[in-house]
Enzyme design. Structure first.
Site, PDB file in Angstrom:
ATOM      1  NE  ARG A  59      -2.121   0.850   3.632  1.00 54.47           N
ATOM      2  CZ  ARG A  59      -1.690   1.416   4.461  1.00 54.47           C
ATOM      3  NH1 ARG A  59      -1.877   3.245   4.239  1.00 54.47           N
ATOM      4  NH2 ARG A  59      -1.276   0.803   6.202  1.00 54.47           N
ATOM      5  CG  ASP A 184     -12.020  18.325 -12.099  1.00 51.43           C
ATOM      6  OD1 ASP A 184     -11.194  17.741 -12.849  1.00 51.43           O
ATOM      7  OD2 ASP A 184     -12.855  17.757 -11.691  1.00 51.43           O
ATOM      8  CE  LYS A 209     -15.146  10.992 -16.415  1.00 49.42           C
ATOM      9  NZ  LYS A 209     -15.747  10.315 -15.319  1.00 49.42           N
TER      10      LYS A 209
END
Length: 390
Positions: A59, A184, A209
């Site tokens: 992790r 963003d 995206k």
């Protein structure tokens, strides 16, 4: 004698995309391996005690994650980056890293709707107040900043309605008041908009995206400048965030072809958007890359290109006419994502609380994919026949 390595800082943006993350390949392979791992073994008790080796637990990082993190930071022009399992995970983790109870957040009114829900729900429950602001406020943002304002959040262009924000003016006002600026940056993908050059401290992407680019993986990225990196990294690790190795690999694969894909998305989108402008059924096309479009001047000043996402406001018509338009489309799918190779179209109704949306006609959001624009225009022509017949 080993082959020399390029100095990435001297390369053009296109070449950087191809070279990014290549240092992690092994045994002559161009691409790095996909590390599926949790446990990392230490060779000695001393190395276990002082945790001196590069990788200590799955992790906390693997060669796969480091390859794509370095690539994202290189694309964005930031100090360092982390990968998260979705764009929404990136948004929420970034906000939680810099906000605590009693703090104030300035959030752009055009923000992605799930992010608005996060602010009005979880953040409010934690005692964090959100004020929504007009995306076109520019340096006027100074009048909304309070002593406890910690974050000014931008999204440029705005979700759905494509307002292009004056990031340098907003950032200057925020920094003078001691607040950090998040943006963003999904639409520009870090390639067509260099957020850190325009005042951002933290850049967030739904890498689902354009970075992934093939509609086959969920991924989020958070890239920070040096001043914000340690605080974000500590919060990221404390919240146990880490993306899956296969999805990280797909993100790195997508980054290598980002430049050529975005160029084609832009070329196709301009062609289709210009054609839509000519239709009698269309009131306006919201795509800042078009001359005389809303936001064009700031886009031309700050952006290096445009992606394939834009919106259209139709002239007033009934909802069933819009549905008939959508149902007649064969190449345009209906789905709540974008950035992949395929074209999409969905209806939407803008939600505003700080400003008013007054356009009387229905709205459609288009993502223009990699198909021939001539074929897409033929498909849209057939769709408009359905709208007219209804």
């Amino acid at each position: 004698m080993s082959k020399s390595k390029p100095d990435l800082s001297t390369l053009s943006p296109q070449t950087k995309l191809v070279a990014a993350g290549r240092d992690y390949g092994e045994h002559g392979f161009v691409n790095p391996a996909v590390y599926h791992g949790s446990t990392v073994l230490f060779p000695t008790a001393k190395s276990l005690h002082d945790r001196s080796q590069t990788y200590v637990y799955g992790r906390r990082g693997t060669p796969t994650s480091r390859a794509v993190e370095e690539a994202v930071a290189l694309v964005e022009g930031g100090h360092n980056a982390k990968m998260l399992p979705s764009g929404m995970a990136a948004i929420s983790t970034a906000l939680l890293a810099f906000l605590k109870s009693g703090d104030h957040l300035l959030m752009v009114d055009t923000v992605y709707f799930p992010a608005r829900q996060f602010c009005d729900g979880l953040l409010k429950g934690l005692g964090i107040e959100t004020t929504y602001y007009d995306p076109m406020i520019g340096r006027g943002i100074a009048s909304l900043i309070r002593p406890n304002t910690r974050v000014v959040y931008c999204e440029t262009p705005g979700s759905q309605t494509m307002e292009v924000q004056d990031m340098p003016s907003i950032a200057q006002a925020a920094h003078q008041a001691g607040a950090i600026v998040m943006v963003d940056n999904t639409w520009g993908a870090g390639h067509f908009f260099k957020a850190f050059e325009h005042g951002a401290d933290v850049s967030v992407q739904a890498a689902t995206k354009y970075l992934v680019g093939h509609s086959d993986a969920m991924m989020g990225t958070v890239t920070c400048n040096a001043a914000t990196w340690e605080q974000f990294k500590d919060a990221y690790e404390s919240m146990g965030q880490f993306a899956g190795p296969d999805d990280m690999y797909l993100t790195l694969r997508g980054i290598h072809t980002l430049d050529v894909r975005l160029e084609r998305h832009m070329k196709n989108a301009i062609a289709v958007a210009e054609w839509l402008r000519s239709r009698d059924e269309v009131e306006t096309v919201l795509y800042p890359a078009l001359s005389n479009a809303p936001g064009h001047d700031i886009w031309k000043r700050d952006f290096k290109g445009a992606s394939g996402l834009f919106s259209v406001v139709l002239k007033p018509c009934a909802d069933d006419a819009v549905d008939s338009f959508l149902d007649r489309l064969a190449l345009f799918g209906m789905g709540y994502s974008w950035g992949g190779f395929e074209s999409l179209c969905i209806p939407f109704k803008p939600l505003r609380t700080a400003t008013a949306w007054t356009a009387p006609g229905p709205c459609l959001r288009f993502h223009i994919g990699l198909e021939s624009p001539d074929d897409l225009i033929t498909d849209l022509t057939d769709g408009f026949k359905g709208l007219q017949s209804a």
